[in-house]
Design a protein around this motif. Structure first.
Motif, short mmCIF file in Angstrom:
data_model
loop_
_atom_site.label_atom_id
_atom_site.label_comp_id
_atom_site.label_asym_id
_atom_site.label_seq_id
_atom_site.Cartn_x
_atom_site.Cartn_y
_atom_site.Cartn_z
N GLY A 47 -55.14 60.83 -58.24
CA GLY A 47 -56.07 61.83 -57.70
C GLY A 47 -56.44 61.50 -56.28
O GLY A 47 -57.56 61.77 -55.83
N GLY A 48 -55.55 60.82 -55.56
CA GLY A 48 -55.79 60.67 -54.12
C GLY A 48 -56.18 59.29 -53.68
O GLY A 48 -56.35 59.03 -52.51
N ALA A 49 -56.30 58.31 -54.62
CA ALA A 49 -56.73 56.97 -54.19
C ALA A 49 -55.61 56.31 -53.41
O ALA A 49 -54.46 56.36 -53.82
N PRO A 50 -55.93 55.69 -52.29
CA PRO A 50 -54.91 54.93 -51.55
C PRO A 50 -54.73 53.56 -52.19
O PRO A 50 -55.60 53.10 -52.95
N ALA A 51 -53.59 52.94 -51.90
CA ALA A 51 -53.32 51.60 -52.44
C ALA A 51 -54.48 50.69 -52.03
O ALA A 51 -55.05 50.84 -50.96
N GLY A 52 -54.86 49.81 -52.94
CA GLY A 52 -55.97 48.90 -52.65
C GLY A 52 -57.25 49.38 -53.30
O GLY A 52 -58.21 48.64 -53.41
N PHE A 53 -57.26 50.65 -53.74
CA PHE A 53 -58.49 51.17 -54.37
C PHE A 53 -58.16 51.79 -55.72
O PHE A 53 -58.89 52.64 -56.23
N ILE A 54 -57.00 51.38 -56.28
CA ILE A 54 -56.57 51.94 -57.56
C ILE A 54 -57.25 51.19 -58.69
O ILE A 54 -57.44 49.96 -58.62
N GLY A 55 -57.65 51.93 -59.73
CA GLY A 55 -58.23 51.27 -60.90
C GLY A 55 -57.80 51.98 -62.16
O GLY A 55 -57.29 53.10 -62.10
#
Ligand SMILES: O=C(C[C@@H]1CCCCN1)Cn1cnc2cc(Cl)c(F)cc2c1=O
Ligand SMILES: [Mg+2]
Length: 569
Positions: free
Chosen positions: A327-335
């Motif tokens: 849904g748009g999260a950039p790498a480094g903020f994925i959970g």
């Protein structure tokens, strides 16, 4: 051989593109010349070392009962269509067209061609088992060939293929090749280890690699310090032996974490250890997407992910695919919270408490997230790279990480090719059965490079006698003195007469130049003959490996050289 009549184009300067020792040494010693990226001329010295490696391989393959053949390098596409591999391989497969516009490839391996030979002539269990092998030029269009012969695009491989009536027979064939490989690498004077390996795309039930131990090796080897286990890092098993963290479960809360792209930046920003961070990766497994979780100080092992799904490939998803799946999260903020795709986690994640995880929103993380309350996992498994210090599940030892150069790889293949290409035999009851195959490779040109990686110093190559292009070099120090030249000739002829490969440096050059070249080229034994040889009746014998020089009575020269060579073997 007389050096004035031979061809060893040694280089004073090392070409910049050479990064590893063997590449530098082979260029400087005039063994190879680059024709194109990853494609080399084998000059006389290089070819002699390659031929010695081939003959060691041939001797041991023949004594194992394998039978040598030679297959074409150019293979028709039809065969690869039968096995289903023509469309499977990408640019690595060098595809060519003939004058009639028919499709061919330059063979990277020969499973299809060998299976075609066997299916054409072998129809009964009475004709099995059989192991056919060849020593032949292969081409694999590596995206980034480097390190000279260590990772060339065109290279010489010994490839063997065994065919058996059943699994038990195939295990016997596999064992014979494993033992033959041990003899081959021992006879080559290599220090190596055999490790469990990933079977890669060719399927089959298991495989082992033979790794030459060298710090410049591209492969990582995990081995237990108790000696009960060794595996390529791609394959090394990680235990599921984690103690739950004894922390009170805290309430989760969102935290602004601007520009924390990496695990280290995030840990530093929040003032927590890296181990507290839950790393989430979106993985593209043959077109399907999954989320994999590993502990912050661990790395995801994509070979394990691929094998878990039995898929031909597993890669980290591209930025666009990550954005689409999260849904748009950039790498480094994925959970893992709120994802639509299935979530798998490494065993170590199950023991974690109060973790930091991406919120799938840029610059936002959630701290004190806990499994079950804040995120779910479909299944736990062994998905991470083993690391030094891990406990070995096989023998309880501690894992040690070393680097290796893969010089051999043997595979239990099964029926992947015999079924797709209909290589079947009639058993005693007249029933048709697919043959059970194995395949076995040795990188011949890579063996030569690996030997140099293991045997060199700052002056150049230190050849093990077994692979040395020439075992002895005769250096005449005063070539213009007739008596020195005569004595040199005599010793040269006597040693050559004993079947040794002897180089006679008869150039009109200073001693220093001859000594430097002798060390660069790496002759195991050097015999120096000069005026002192005449006045004192001695010659100087030098052992390249130890640098030790002894004065030897000229009448004892031959026997001394022979003794030294025997000790070096
Ligand atoms: O080669 C093997 C397995 C064994 C190794 C020992 C000797 C017999 N083959 C695996 N492999 C590796 N790289 C490849 C590259 C290309 Cl472009 C290809 F089309 C096929 C292969 C391929 O099949
Ligand atoms: Mg391999």
């Amino acid at each position: 051989m007389r050096l004035t009549k031979y061809f060893i184009p040694t280089l004073r300067e090392i070409p910049a593109e050479a990064e590893v020792v063997s590449h530098k040494a082979m260029l400087r010693a005039g063994m190879i010349k680059k024709l194109a990226s990853g494609i080399y001329d084998y000059l006389p010295l290089g070819l002699k070392a390659i031929r010695k490696a081939e003959n060691i391989i041939r001797k041991n393959m023949d004594s194992s009962g394998a039978i040598e053949i030679l297959m074409p390098s150019v293979q028709p596409a039809e065969m690869w269509e039968e096995s289903g591999r023509w469309s499977y391989y990408g640019k690595e497969l060098l595809r060519i067209k003939d004058r009639h516009d028919r499709n061919f490839c330059f063979g990277p391996t020969h499973e299809e061609v060998t299976t075609d030979i066997v299916r054409s002539f072998i129809t009964s269990y009475k004709q099995l088992p059989i192991n056919l092998y060849q020593i032949q030029t292969k081409f694999r269009d590596e995206v980034r060939p480097r390190f000279g012969l260590m990772r060339g695009r065109e290279f010489i491989m010994k490839d063997a293929y065994s065919f058996d009536v059943d699994d038990a027979g195939a295990n016997v064939s596999y064992g014979k090749m494993r033992d033959a490989y041990r003899r081959i690498f021992d006879d080559c004077g290599l220090r190596y280890t055999m490790v469990e390996a990933d079977s890669g795309a060719i399927g089959g039930s298991y495989s082992h690699e033979f790794m030459v131990l060298a710090d410049t090796g591209e492969d990582s080897v995990i081995s237990s310090d108790r000696g009960g286990y060794a595996a390529n890092l791609e394959k090394a098993v990680c235990a599921d032996n984690w103690e739950e963290w004894n922390e009170v479960v805290l309430p989760a809360e969102e935290k602004e974490t601007p520009n924390t792209r990496t695990v280290e930046e995030l840990a530093a920003f929040l003032g927590v250890p890296v181990i507290k961070i839950l790393k989430a990766m979106i993985v593209n497994v043959d077109g399907r997407f999954y989320c994999f979780l590993v502990r912050g100080d661990h790395e995801l092992n994509l070979a394990k992910v691929k094998n878990f799904f039995g898929a031909p490939s597993a890669e980290l998803a591209s930025y666009d695919d990550i954005a689409e799946q999260t849904g748009g999260a950039p790498a480094g903020f994925i959970g893992p919270a709120g994802l639509k795709i299935e979530i798998y986690a490494d065993y170590a994640v199950r023991a974690m408490k109060n973790v930091v995880m991406g919120a799938n929103i840029k610059d936002l993380h959630i701290i004190n997230a806990n499994l079950g309350r804040d995120f779910e996992v479909k299944a736990f498994g062994d998905y991470r790279n083993a690391i030094e210090g891990d406990t070995c599940p096989a023998d309880g030892g501690k894992y040690v990480l070393t680097r290796g150069i893969e010089v051999g790889h043997i595979f239990k293949l099964g029926t992947k090719y015999s079924e797709s290409m209909n290589a079947v035999y009639l058993d005693r009851e007249g029933k048709r059965n697919p043959m059970i195959m194995g395949c076995y490779g040795i990188g011949v040109t890579r063996v030569v490079a690996a030997s140099i990686e293991q045997n060199h110093d700052e002056k150049g190559i230190i050849w093990p006698v077994q692979l040395a292009p020439f075992e002895v070099v005769i250096v005449s120090l005063n070539p213009n003195e007739q008596a020195v030249a005569d004595l040199s000739e005599t010793i040269y002829k006597e040693l050559s007469g004993l079947g040794l490969d002897v180089m006679y440096d008869d150039r009109d050059e200073r001693a220093g130049v001859k000594f430097t070249d002798a060390e660069l080229v790496g002759y195991p034994v050097r015999v120096a003959i000069g005026k002192k040889s005449l006045s004192e009746g001695n010659v100087e014998v030098t052992v390249r490996r130890t640098g030790e020089t002894v004065a030897v009575k000229k009448e004892d020269c031959i026997s001394t050289v022979m003794e030294i060579l025997e000790k070096l073997r």
